[in-house]
Design a protein around this motif. Structure first.
Motif: not given
Length: 581
Positions: A521, A541, A547-548
């Motif tokens: 993402d 991501t 976590k991104p």
């Protein structure tokens, strides 16, 4: 403290007997406590012998008295202690209420307003004194000097006295009749009134939105009725309105007709204000459920209420901003081909008004407006494709851009120009230059060759758009140490990788390499929600991070996002076509 308690309790003559409970003095509020020892009164030797002798007289009575006395004193102390705690709690609550009242009344603001009013009063008094002083000086100047010699002729002296008596009377009469009107034309400096801004309140915000909705209801209902007339919602009403309007325009009664309709509307409003129930509308009104405001709201309900009101205000302000920006761009030649049509139409209207009589111009405009409103718009609304081709006002309005759309167009044009210049630069390179030499010249960084820093193949090099990279900071929220949490550096995009080079000198472990195929993402990100705008970050991501990864503080965020996203789509599309084959 104990001696003082003894003096208060056993004040007076020494008693051999116990004090009566009803006559004993109360203890002080400040001297009561659980640890205060009870002082037992002294007894005589005879009484002690009687107490020691179980068979002596009065033994049971004395023991019961001592027990009752000890129990009564402890109960009284506990009761006083409870009263003291209640008084302290009441004092605390009263202090809180006093603090809230002080915050609500805002005594400091009232004091400032009082000082401003006092200053204004002083200035007005000074102005009044100046006006009175000027008037006295004018009167003194108008009076003749006393040293003037008397006129020898008696008739001349009488005429002067009559003239001197007539002028003050005339001035007095003029001042009484027209002095007030003359004072109205006196120039005074404008006083800038400072408006006090109200603090943010969820209840106040909701009430203002409801007031706006109620205030705009007559306008929205009028627009709905006009739209219903144009759509022929009621065939008989629209047919009657069309016939009356065209006859009024043909006979030159269009303006009197509109004035008569305005008078009729005011008359109906007067009857409605007097209590008459008159409801006339082409569109049937739907009664909305009025929600009464709740007095006690929880924190979550208040938060949701603020979110709903803020969303409505955002959408409303967005629509209003779009309309105003389109009108501004129409008159500012932002889109020349659209403004040119308006320019030609205004010139044609000006020449027609100069060459043709007003009656003929008014007749033509009125007939066109009636046919457009009742017939042409009805056909265009029923046939959208026909409207998109031939409805000129609709085409002009929809083609007008807003300011955000202009920014997006300018950024896309700049990016296309950069891409074209980069391609022309690569195409104009010497033919004898090898691919490896070209790669080494194009993708070398400040610390060395690009493929050596990131441990990539020599064929991997930055794209032409990000040849020098984008300055940013990498925010890795999986790390706990501050030095690893935020890193400053430069971001590059290659054919297959997303590379981040740390600005701190050291090993290559601080650099970050992400395969574009591994990205699940990618989206625009706002690091600090309190700052205005849409942010200056990109969130990526991957399966390897919980976590991104956020690349923040990017000045050219939109350009970087479009480049990364287009390259990601290109890689995924190539992989999908390879798997299908």
């Amino acid at each position: 403290m104990l001696r003082r308690l003894d003096k208060i309790r056993f004040r007076g003559h020494k008693r051999d007997d116990f004090l009566d409970l009803a006559e004993s003095p109360n203890a002080s509020d400040t001297e009561c406590g659980d640890d205060v020892p009870l002082r037992v009164p002294r007894t005589s030797p005879r009484d002690s012998e009687e107490l020691r002798d179980p068979a002596g007289p009065g033994t049971l009575i004395m023991a019961a008295g001592v027990h009752d006395f000890n129990r009564t004193e402890s109960d009284r102390l506990n009761e006083i202690k409870g009263h003291l705690e209640i008084a302290l709690l009441e004092k605390h609550f009263l202090q809180e209420e006093l603090r809230k009242l002080r915050e609500e009344t805002n005594a400091e603001m009232l004091r400032q307003e009082l000082d401003r009013e006092r200053q204004r009063r002083i200035e007005l008094e000074q102005k009044v004194q100046e006006v009175l002083k000027a008037r006295t000086e004018e009167q003194a100047a108008q009076q003749p000097p006393r040293s003037q010699a008397p006129v020898a002729n008696g008739a001349g002296a009488g005429a002067d006295r009559r003239g001197q008596g007539l002028c003050p009377r005339l001035q007095k009469w003029f001042h009484e009749k027209f002095g007030e009107y003359v004072e109205d034309f006196r120039f005074q400096p404008e006083e800038s009134a400072v408006e006090t801004e109200e603090p943010l309140s969820a209840r106040r915000l909701t009430e203002n939105m409801r007031r706006l909705k109620r205030g705009a209801k007559p306008v929205t209902s009028f627009v709905k009725n006009l739209s219903a007339l144009s759509d022929w919602h009621s065939v008989y009403t629209s047919a009657i309105a069309f016939t009356v309007y065209m006859n009024a325009v043909w006979h030159g009664w269009a303006i009197p007709m509109f004035l008569f309709l305005a008078i009729l509307r005011l008359s109906l409003n007067y009857l409605i204000a007097r209590g008459w129930r008159i409801q006339w509308s082409i569109v049937p009104e739907v009664s909305e459920v009025v929600e009464l405001p709740k007095e006690d709201l929880t924190v979550s309900e208040k938060f949701q209420l603020v979110l709903d009101v803020a969303q409505k205000a955002q959408n409303l302000f967005g629509k209003m901003a779009d309309i105003l920006e389109k009108i501004k761009n129409l008159f500012m030649w932002v889109q020349p081909e659209t403004t040119q049509k308006l320019y030609v139409a205004l010139w044609a209207a000006f020449l027609a008004s100069c060459c043709f009589p007003y009656r003929l111009v008014g007749l033509a405009v009125g007939l066109y407006a009636g046919i457009k409103f009742f017939l042409i718009d009805f056909v265009f609304k029923r046939c959208p494709r026909l409207r998109a081709k031939y409805d000129t006002p609709y085409i002009i309005w929809t083609s007008l851009p807003t300011d955000p759309q202009l920014k997006e167009r300018s950024s896309a044009a700049a990016m296309s120009r950069r891409t074209a210049s980069a391609r022309s630069y690569v195409a104009s390179a010497p033919a004898g230059l090898g691919r490896d030499e070209d790669a080494g010249r194009l993708h070398s960084t400040k610390k060395g060759n690009f493929h050596e820093i990131f441990n990539l193949a020599e064929t991997e090099r930055p794209l032409a758009v990000c040849e020098n990279g984008w300055r940013c900071c990498l925010i890795n929220r999986d790390r706990k140490m501050p030095t690893d949490y935020i890193r400053n550096g430069v971001l590059y995009v290659t054919e297959n990788y997303l590379c981040f080079e740390s600005s701190k000198s050291g090993s290559s472990k601080r650099n970050k390499v992400i395969r574009l195929m591994d990205i699940t993402d990618i989206q625009k990100y706002k690091v600090l929600s309190v700052l205005p705008g849409s942010g200056m970050g990109i969130a990526v991501t991957t399966p390897s991070t919980q976590k991104p990864l956020v690349f923040g503080a990017m000045v050219h965020r939109d350009e970087a996002f479009e480049t990364i996203f287009s390259q990601y789509l290109k890689i995924t599309a190539g992989a999908a076509s390879g798997s299908d084959s």
